[in-house]
Motif scaffolding. Structure first.
Motif, mmCIF file in Angstrom:
data_model
loop_
_atom_site.group_PDB
_atom_site.id
_atom_site.type_symbol
_atom_site.label_atom_id
_atom_site.label_comp_id
_atom_site.label_asym_id
_atom_site.label_seq_id
_atom_site.Cartn_x
_atom_site.Cartn_y
_atom_site.Cartn_z
ATOM 1 N N LYS A 277 0.811 -1.217 -0.157
ATOM 2 C CA LYS A 277 0.014 -0.052 0.129
ATOM 3 C C LYS A 277 0.949 1.425 -0.106
ATOM 4 O O LYS A 277 1.998 1.148 0.556
ATOM 5 N N ILE A 278 0.221 2.160 -0.621
ATOM 6 C CA ILE A 278 0.828 3.647 -0.588
ATOM 7 C C ILE A 278 0.141 4.566 0.315
ATOM 8 O O ILE A 278 -0.957 4.564 0.175
ATOM 9 N N ILE A 279 0.930 5.339 1.179
ATOM 10 C CA ILE A 279 0.113 6.234 1.704
ATOM 11 C C ILE A 279 0.816 7.716 1.187
ATOM 12 O O ILE A 279 1.753 8.032 0.998
ATOM 13 N N ASP A 280 -0.366 8.391 0.684
ATOM 14 C CA ASP A 280 -0.193 9.605 -0.075
ATOM 15 C C ASP A 280 0.011 10.883 0.643
ATOM 16 O O ASP A 280 0.040 10.826 1.890
ATOM 17 N N SER A 281 0.229 11.981 0.205
ATOM 18 C CA SER A 281 0.533 13.142 0.813
ATOM 19 C C SER A 281 -0.596 13.538 1.893
ATOM 20 O O SER A 281 -0.243 14.380 2.749
ATOM 21 N N ASN A 282 -1.718 13.267 1.584
ATOM 22 C CA ASN A 282 -2.990 13.466 2.507
ATOM 23 C C ASN A 282 -3.041 12.411 3.430
ATOM 24 O O ASN A 282 -4.218 12.135 4.006
ATOM 25 N N HIS A 283 -1.982 11.589 3.716
ATOM 26 C CA HIS A 283 -2.182 10.463 4.620
ATOM 27 C C HIS A 283 -3.183 9.301 4.165
ATOM 28 O O HIS A 283 -3.862 8.745 5.027
ATOM 29 N N LYS A 284 -3.728 9.317 2.945
ATOM 30 C CA LYS A 284 -4.720 8.375 2.454
ATOM 31 C C LYS A 284 -4.015 7.055 1.998
ATOM 32 O O LYS A 284 -2.995 7.187 1.411
ATOM 33 N N GLU A 285 -4.624 5.950 2.150
ATOM 34 C CA GLU A 285 -3.905 4.688 1.833
ATOM 35 C C GLU A 285 -4.678 4.309 0.350
ATOM 36 O O GLU A 285 -5.678 4.291 0.120
ATOM 37 N N GLU A 663 -8.607 4.852 10.214
ATOM 38 C CA GLU A 663 -9.506 4.030 10.285
ATOM 39 C C GLU A 663 -8.909 2.480 10.036
ATOM 40 O O GLU A 663 -9.093 1.609 10.640
ATOM 41 N N ASN A 664 -8.519 2.692 8.597
ATOM 42 C CA ASN A 664 -8.127 1.470 7.942
ATOM 43 C C ASN A 664 -6.994 0.707 8.841
ATOM 44 O O ASN A 664 -6.500 -0.563 8.984
ATOM 45 N N SER A 665 -6.138 1.631 9.165
ATOM 46 C CA SER A 665 -4.877 1.124 9.765
ATOM 47 C C SER A 665 -5.141 0.657 11.035
ATOM 48 O O SER A 665 -4.574 -0.340 11.852
ATOM 49 N N GLU A 666 -6.043 1.313 12.012
ATOM 50 C CA GLU A 666 -6.546 0.851 13.196
ATOM 51 C C GLU A 666 -7.083 -0.537 13.102
ATOM 52 O O GLU A 666 -6.874 -1.543 13.866
ATOM 53 N N ARG A 670 -5.763 -3.954 14.891
ATOM 54 C CA ARG A 670 -6.786 -4.674 16.139
ATOM 55 C C ARG A 670 -6.912 -5.833 15.510
ATOM 56 O O ARG A 670 -6.776 -6.583 16.283
ATOM 57 N N ASP A 671 -7.220 -6.151 14.116
ATOM 58 C CA ASP A 671 -7.432 -7.552 13.555
ATOM 59 C C ASP A 671 -6.091 -8.296 14.008
ATOM 60 O O ASP A 671 -6.249 -9.524 14.203
ATOM 61 N N ARG A 672 -4.979 -7.766 13.798
ATOM 62 C CA ARG A 672 -3.679 -8.539 13.596
ATOM 63 C C ARG A 672 -3.394 -8.972 15.195
ATOM 64 O O ARG A 672 -3.018 -9.866 15.481
ATOM 65 N N ASN A 673 -3.810 -8.239 16.197
ATOM 66 C CA ASN A 673 -3.603 -8.538 17.579
ATOM 67 C C ASN A 673 -4.625 -9.284 18.165
ATOM 68 O O ASN A 673 -4.540 -9.744 19.216
ATOM 69 N N VAL A 674 -6.003 -9.290 17.457
ATOM 70 C CA VAL A 674 -6.919 -10.302 17.852
ATOM 71 C C VAL A 674 -6.873 -11.438 17.292
ATOM 72 O O VAL A 674 -7.004 -12.601 17.785
ATOM 73 N N ASN A 675 -6.701 -11.697 15.775
ATOM 74 C CA ASN A 675 -6.832 -12.870 15.016
ATOM 75 C C ASN A 675 -5.390 -12.961 14.493
ATOM 76 O O ASN A 675 -4.990 -12.096 14.124
ATOM 77 N N ASP A 676 -5.250 -14.334 14.641
ATOM 78 C CA ASP A 676 -4.206 -14.944 14.071
ATOM 79 C C ASP A 676 -4.600 -15.295 12.566
ATOM 80 O O ASP A 676 -5.241 -16.286 11.895
ATOM 81 N N THR A 677 -3.773 -14.639 11.810
ATOM 82 C CA THR A 677 -4.050 -14.899 10.007
ATOM 83 C C THR A 677 -2.548 -15.745 9.608
ATOM 84 O O THR A 677 -2.738 -15.741 8.437
#
Length: 960
Positions: A277-285, A663-666, A670-677
């Protein structure tokens, strides 16, 4: 309404399980039904990580090699009788011509064979020596060049070839250069005298030519021809065609693609890029576009590992944009400083560039540019090298290929170069047919799952049944890790047993210990890191006591560690933190979550820092970047300050300097720290969900929980640290996993957000009221009550396979000791005890120890360890195997209960209590000399025990 939930804690040699009732609306209905532990042996050698079958496989291979060598030598001896005028007795008897004393050095005879006529005895000795040690022959030249030992052998062979500039044959060269030392054999890690088989073939031809010139009457073309046929006879390495599985999407007859094929490498590279993923100048993914993917793929054709800076340049990414979770410059692990190196993108084009280097070196870049356009040719070459394991078979298959730009002579030159330099193995789970279909969409920037859907591949979700089935043949081949296979097999047994007792479950929560998802070498690294951490921690504790003259309590040690890590400064202000006030004043300095806990659910050391309380109060529920930008603080200063802290590891530095936490990063955190993928977790989750009937009407019924979450809940729910002195902690983990429902995770997050939102002046009183409420009242007591009721179940080891004897064979002249037997004209010591047969007569117990070799005989031995012969007057009671549960009582002593771990040569049993995890040889040894009674129990997978009163003695296969 309550749901019945099963919690599983799956490890490499253990399985904790827990059955609970859970009501998300009313915690009063929550209840622990039952918990338990199943222990089994790990499916690998615990020291080396090698397969348990490897010693048998190696021994079998050695036996075959020896057998073939004997057959070859026998054939050579028959030739000597046929052509060199010897009787069979002279060649085959123990006192044959090769064993005569005071004979000339055979190496000298190899030299003399070029200078004079040999007698028939001399000629026979020369031919026999060459036949016995027929030099090195590589089945795969390309493979040897990648093997460190193979490189040494090939290097020594090349060195010895140079001797032939001064000598006629390699035998003559070795004799002349070692006349003084007479050291002509390789020793361990010494390959100086390595020679190739081709060099010996040349020597044989020259010896026959010279002896023919000397009019040797025993030399003939028929002898030479038959001798060379026997000398060169060797079984070719089999291809792996039959072992390659079928495509998981296309199915039969489509074989899985070679990992080095162009289609597979493009697929792997695109998968990596599409997930970047790329984070642009507006901090959007955002994701990479189709045009950007094309440019990066072309760059990867030019360089296997281009730098991210180069990628950024080639896709014209502006200065303020960056790749998510990628640092453009590498960080030195020791100093923490930015190194001169820049981070590289690891593409999948290893095989592509391997072929490129060979073609360019053999011909030119122009040739490669033309060959590289033919994707089918690249796929075919990689497939041939991956499927076949001998140069001869590879050559035969390569000859069938059409290489349009090469004439016949050029084709032969290229094939020779490829065979000498290329080694490919390994396969993907998909076929080239399926991959090429998916690539049409992935080249348009579609994700793998989107491409699968667009290709209209229908996933076979299996037929759900009341009980969990075993892995089928395709699943067995897909899941290559034997450790996970055994863990899953034991899980299946436990799950099915629980369904029989408690009925179908609504949902299942699973945690896989991190060890099971790692290779043996990675697990060893983890163990080493844990040991190093314990050593470091002990040093910090010692240092703490020296500074504060007391043992650390609560989070005092964590505060002290963070204070040291941060150079004794507040992370957000850079101000010095007074060590005298650090521990003594509660609200002077506080521990802060870098990424707010309620937004990330990350509670590890990697997400914690120490700061002055005023900074913690001002930062609130924000990331450092949000805090500094919102409050108009100097972000540039903070970046430089963080980079200057040498003890801060990369993971923590990345969190401190993270700019984008939307929100996407959150959700991702959270998913990584809750669910094992991880792959293993997903495999087990999907297998259970696709094949087992569950009662819940929810779409998702099986969840994989991360160790981070369960460890967090363990402390928040008041359970405390694990006790690894016994096996019961596996059940505790399973109970926590069972209660780690989506509702409890949401409750944890909501409560954390409230605590994060309090300012520190206001929070002291309120935080006392906002406790992490466990899922049921008196949770810790209920957990303890449940594990107190557990009887740990061990999987018994009833197999009698194994080494029939220890490797060393002693001469018959050696003293025959107890526990040895005759084999191969020598004496061997018995392997380990596999079974103990117990008899009784006149109130006394008698024990027969049985070894693997005993089960190869027509009848089992009837001699006890005390030398008493068993007859019909003795009553057979039962047999004992490892990990069977027994009760044994000696006269005038309390009875011992436990699992039989192993038997010592003096007759003592080593017995381990069911809950104990470590065997103490001194405490667990029980003599069988004065047994009052011994009982055997069957323990099922759930820990239920049943006494076995009597058994019928089972004999050998030959006996039956």
């Amino acid at each position: 309404m309550s749901e019945r939930i099963l919690g599983l804690d799956i490890g490499i040699s253990s399985l904790g399980w827990a059955v609970i009732d859970y009501d998300k609306n009313n915690s009063l209905n929550n209840k622990i039904i039952k918990s338990g532990v199943r222990i089994f042996t790990i499916a690998e050698n615990p020291k080396t990580g090698e397969s348990l079958a490897l010693p048998r496989r190696n021994a079998r291979a050695s036996r075959r090699t020896i057998k073939r060598k004997k057959r070859r030598i026998k054939g050579i001896k028959n030739l000597l009788v046929k052509y060199l005028d010897f009787s069979k007795d002279e060649i085959f008897s123990p006192k044959n011509i090769f064993n005569e004393k005071k004979q000339k050095d055979v190496w000298q005879l190899r030299d003399k064979s070029l200078k004079r006529e040999l007698t028939n005895k001399e000629f026979a000795r020369v031919l026999m020596q060459i036949a016995k040690r027929r030099g090195y022959k590589s089945n795969r030249k390309g493979e040897e060049k990648e093997n460190s030992e193979g490189k040494k052998v090939l290097s020594s062979i090349e060195k010895n070839k140079k001797l032939l500039n001064n000598y006629l044959t390699i035998g003559q060269a070795i004799y002349q250069t070692t006349k003084e030392t007479k050291t002509r054999r390789n020793k361990k890690d010494d390959y100086n005298h390595s020679i190739s088989r081709d060099m010996l073939v040349d020597e044989i031809n020259i010896i026959f030519e010279k002896q023919k010139e000397f009019k040797n009457p025993f030399v003939s073309d028929n002898l030479k021809q038959e001798y060379l046929e026997l000398f060169l006879k060797q079984r070719d390495f089999a291809s792996v065609d039959k072992m390659v599985g079928f495509c998981t999407l296309e199915g039969k007859p489509n074989k899985r693609a070679a990992k080095a094929s162009y289609s597979a490498e493009l697929f792997v590279t695109l998968t990596k890029l599409i997930n970047t993923k790329i984070i642009d100048s507006n901090h959007k993914e955002r994701s990479l576009t189709k045009e950007e993917l094309e440019k990066i793929i072309l760059l990867c054709h030019q360089s296997e590992q281009p730098t991210y800076l180069k990628i950024k340049e080639i896709i014209c990414l502006d200065e303020s944009s960056h790749f998510k979770n990628v640092s453009f410059y590498e960080i030195d692990k020791k100093t923490g400083e930015v190194s001169k190196k820049t981070t590289k993108f690891i593409s999948g084009f290893k095989g592509f560039h391997g072929l490129r280097k060979v073609v360019e070196k053999t011909f030119s870049k122009t040739y490669w540019q033309n060959i590289a356009q033919d994707k089918k040719l690249l796929n075919d070459i990689a497939t041939i090298f991956s499927h076949h394991k001998s140069d001869e078979k590879i050559n035969n298959e390569l000859q069938k290929l059409e290489i349009k730009i090469l004439n016949e002579d050029e084709k032969q030159i290229l094939i020779k170069a490829l065979i000498e330099n290329i080694h490919f193995d390994k396969f993907l789970n998909l076929s080239i047919k399926a991959i090429d279909k998916l690539l049409k969409y992935m080249l348009l920037a579609k994700r793998y799952d989107e491409a699968v859907e667009l290709c209209k591949y229908i996933k076979d979700e299996g037929t759900k049944q009341k009980f969990l089935r075993a892995l089928n043949k395709d699943e067995q081949s897909e899941l290559t890790n034997p450790v996970v296979k055994r863990a899953l097999s034991q899980t299946r047994k436990v799950v099915n047993a629980l369904i029989r007792v408690y009925g179908q479950f609504d949902k299942i929560n699973i945690e896989l210990t991190r060890e099971i998802k790692k290779s043996h070498s990675d697990r060893k690294k983890i163990e080493k890191a844990q040991d190093e951490y314990q050593t470091l921690k002990q040093g910090i504790v010692k240092n703490f006591i020296e500074n504060f003259e007391k043992e650390p309590r609560g989070n005092e040690l964590l505060k002290y560690r963070l204070w040291q890590e941060q150079g004794e400064r507040c992370i957000y202000s850079g101000k010095e933190i007074d060590i005298k006030r650090l521990i003594s004043e509660v609200n002077y300095a506080q521990i802060d979550h870098i990424l707010p806990f309620s937004r990330s659910l990350e509670d590890g050391m990697i997400n914690k820092v120490i700061c002055l309380s005023k900074e913690n109060q001002d930062k609130k529920n924000r990331t450092p970047y949000e805090y500094f930008t919102d409050e108009k603080k100097d972000w540039h200063w903070f970046e430089e300050f963080v980079k200057s802290l040498k003890n801060i590891k990369k993971g923590k530095r990345d969190r401190l300097l993270k700019k984008n936490f939307d929100e996407n990063s959150e959700i991702a955190f959270r998913d990584r720290n809750v669910n094992d993928t991880a792959f293993m977790s997903r495999f087990i989750k999907d297998f259970i969900e696709n094949n087992l009937e569950l009662k819940s009407k929810d779409k998702q019924k099986v969840f994989t929980r991360s160790g981070t979450l369960t460890n967090m809940l363990r402390h928040n729910w008041g359970i405390g640290n694990k006790s690894r002195d016994n096996h019961l902690h596996h059940a505790v983990d399973a109970l926590i996993v069972a209660f780690s429902t989506q509702s409890e995770v949401q409750r944890l997050s909501t409560l954390s957000a409230k605590i994060d939102g309090f300012t520190y002046e206001k929070s002291e009183k309120k935080a006392g009221q906002l406790k992490f409420v466990p899922p049921l009242e008196h949770f810790r007591d209920e957990v303890q009550k449940s594990i107190d009721d557990i009887f740990v179940s061990f999987a018994p080891r009833r197999g009698v396979k194994g080494a029939a004897h220890k490797e060393t064979i002693y001469s018959k002249k050696a003293e025959k000791k107890k526990g040895t037997f005759e084999i191969n004209n020598g004496l061997a010591e018995n392997g380990e005890v596999k079974r103990v047969d117990i008899f009784k007569k006149d109130g006394k117990y008698h024990f027969i120890f049985l070894y693997p070799s005993d089960f190869l005989k027509k009848e089992l031995p009837l001699l006890t360890i005390k030398g008493i012969e068993i007859d019909d007057s003795f009553e057979f009671i039962f047999s004992l195997f490892k990990d069977e549960y027994i009760e044994i009582k000696q006269k005038n002593k309390e009875p011992h209960y436990g699992y039989l771990k192993f038997v010592e040569s003096d007759g003592r049993f080593n017995v381990l209590p069911h809950f104990q995890s470590q065997l103490n040889k001194k405490d667990n040894r029980i003599s069988t000399g004065s047994v009052e009674y011994i009982k055997k129990y069957q323990v099922d997978v759930l820990g239920n025990t049943f006494e076995i009163k009597r058994e019928k003695r089972v004999g050998t296969k030959k006996q039956r």
